[in-house]
Design an enzyme around this catalytic site. Structure first.
Site, PDB file in Angstrom:
ATOM      1  N   PRO A   2      21.799 201.052  49.031  1.00  0.00           N
ATOM      2  CA  PRO A   2      21.057 199.796  49.086  1.00  0.00           C
ATOM      3  C   PRO A   2      21.888 198.670  49.705  1.00  0.00           C
ATOM      4  CG  PRO A   2      21.087 200.744  46.867  1.00  0.00           C
ATOM      5  CD  PRO A   2      22.101 201.468  47.676  1.00  0.00           C
ATOM      6  N   GLU A   3      21.420 198.163  50.822  1.00  0.00           N
ATOM      7  CA  GLU A   3      22.012 196.971  51.426  1.00  0.00           C
ATOM      8  C   GLU A   3      21.025 195.825  51.210  1.00  0.00           C
ATOM      9  OE1 GLU A   3      23.284 197.674  55.479  1.00  0.00           O
ATOM     10  OE2 GLU A   3      23.778 199.756  55.062  1.00  0.00           O
ATOM     11  N   LYS A  58      24.574 192.103  48.012  1.00  0.00           N
ATOM     12  CA  LYS A  58      23.940 193.356  47.611  1.00  0.00           C
ATOM     13  C   LYS A  58      23.746 193.412  46.106  1.00  0.00           C
ATOM     14  CE  LYS A  58      26.421 195.504  51.407  1.00  0.00           C
ATOM     15  NZ  LYS A  58      27.538 196.379  51.773  1.00  0.00           N
ATOM     16  N   ARG A 261      35.147 203.516  58.525  1.00  0.00           N
ATOM     17  CA  ARG A 261      33.701 203.700  58.493  1.00  0.00           C
ATOM     18  C   ARG A 261      33.221 204.314  59.791  1.00  0.00           C
ATOM     19  NH1 ARG A 261      34.540 203.782  54.561  1.00  0.00           N
ATOM     20  NH2 ARG A 261      34.249 202.475  52.762  1.00  0.00           N
TER      21      ARG A 261
END
Length: 277
Positions: A2-3, A58, A261
DNA sequence: GATGTTGTTGAGTC
DNA sequence: TGACTCAACAACAT
């Protein structure tokens, strides 16, 4: 994971069900998901009324009477939802808040990276993570966005993910916005024109708003407040598209690691900056 | 059993 | 001191 758009969707979905409702019972299944003392946590929730449900970065925040802030970080696999029908906790359910008059709020997290805390307004304000959060991308003007970035010398992808620089962006929406703006993830903001940075802000707004409209992205196991999936994952242009063809030019989408990332990008539409290697 | 996954933090470098 | 990079950590699915 979830962003911003997913947490926003959960918050607005929950709000219509739980605002004004009283927490009758706190069922803690695994107490290690709580930050702080369990006894204080229970005491701060019991018999409180949920006044509001909102998002910051967030974080999912329920403002309770007294006042107390019930703060959730969902990390990768966290869910906060209200089952429509009677549902029993499963092995990933860590807390159930039973509301007066029926209906439960479930907090679930497959990987247990998430957490929940009940804080006073003073504690929330003193919490270094919360106090240090950067501005909300949907609430600032282009000028402010440009001024935040224009002198920075780190790679743009790292900065977009840094919650102290700008809040709520994660790997998905960073990659999508950089692609739309035609900026390589390894680009350095101080070497990008102000116009292009303003363009990035526009693309970021665009992709975040479109994702909110689509109910978020259900790339792994994200579900909204009612347990249903979002659809924005069908609109991904680069995220998770390694080895696919770019929809704009047909080139093969590549990946590069930026501060650990994975970043997906099109080598033609997002030209590599001269200094990067 | 190794690997990939992510947001955040803290250690280390310049 | 500040800006930056990277490794480590959490725990599970594949």
């Amino acid at each position: 994971m979830p962003e911003l758009p997913e947490v926003e969707t959960i918050a607005s979905g929950l709000a219509s069900f739980v605002c004004g409702r009283k927490i009758q019972e706190v069922r803690l299944i695994s107490s290690h998901m709580i930050i702080g003392d369990e006894i204080i946590f229970r005491k701060r929730l019991k018999s409180r009324i949920i006044r509001n449900v909102r998002r910051r970065a967030k974080l999912l925040i329920m403002d309770l009477s007294d006042p107390v802030h019930l703060v959730f970080h969902l990390k990768m696999t966290g869910k906060v939802w209200v089952p429509g029908e009677r549902t029993d906790p499963n092995k990933h359910t860590h807390m159930v808040l039973a509301l007066k008059g029926g209906q439960d709020i479930f907090f679930e997290d497959q990987r247990k990276f998430g957490y929940v805390a009940a804080m006073t307004p003073e504690e929330l304000g003193r919490w270094s993570f919360y106090a240090g959060l950067g501005p909300e991308p949907l609430q600032i003007e282009s000028e402010e966005f440009v001024s935040i970035f224009k002198h920075r010398k780190a790679r743009i992808k790292s900065l977009l993910l840094d919650q102290k620089v700008i809040a709520g962006i994660g790997n998905i929406y960073a990659d999508e916005a950089l692609y739309l703006a035609g900026i390589h993830p390894c680009s350095v903001p101080s070497e990008i024109s102000a116009d292009k940075l303003a363009g990035l802000h526009n693309c970021l707004r665009e992709v975040l708003l479109a994702a909110i409209k689509a109910g978020g992205s259900s790339f792994r196991n994200y579900r909204n407040a009612l347990g249903s999936a979002g659809s924005f994952q069908e609109s991904f242009l680069v995220y998770g598209k390694k080895d696919h063809s770019c929809q704009q030019c047909g080139c093969v989408i590549e990946t590069v690691k930026v501060s650990g990332r994975t970043s997906c990008f099109c080598p033609h539409c997002q030209e590599e900056p001269p200094a990067a290697k």
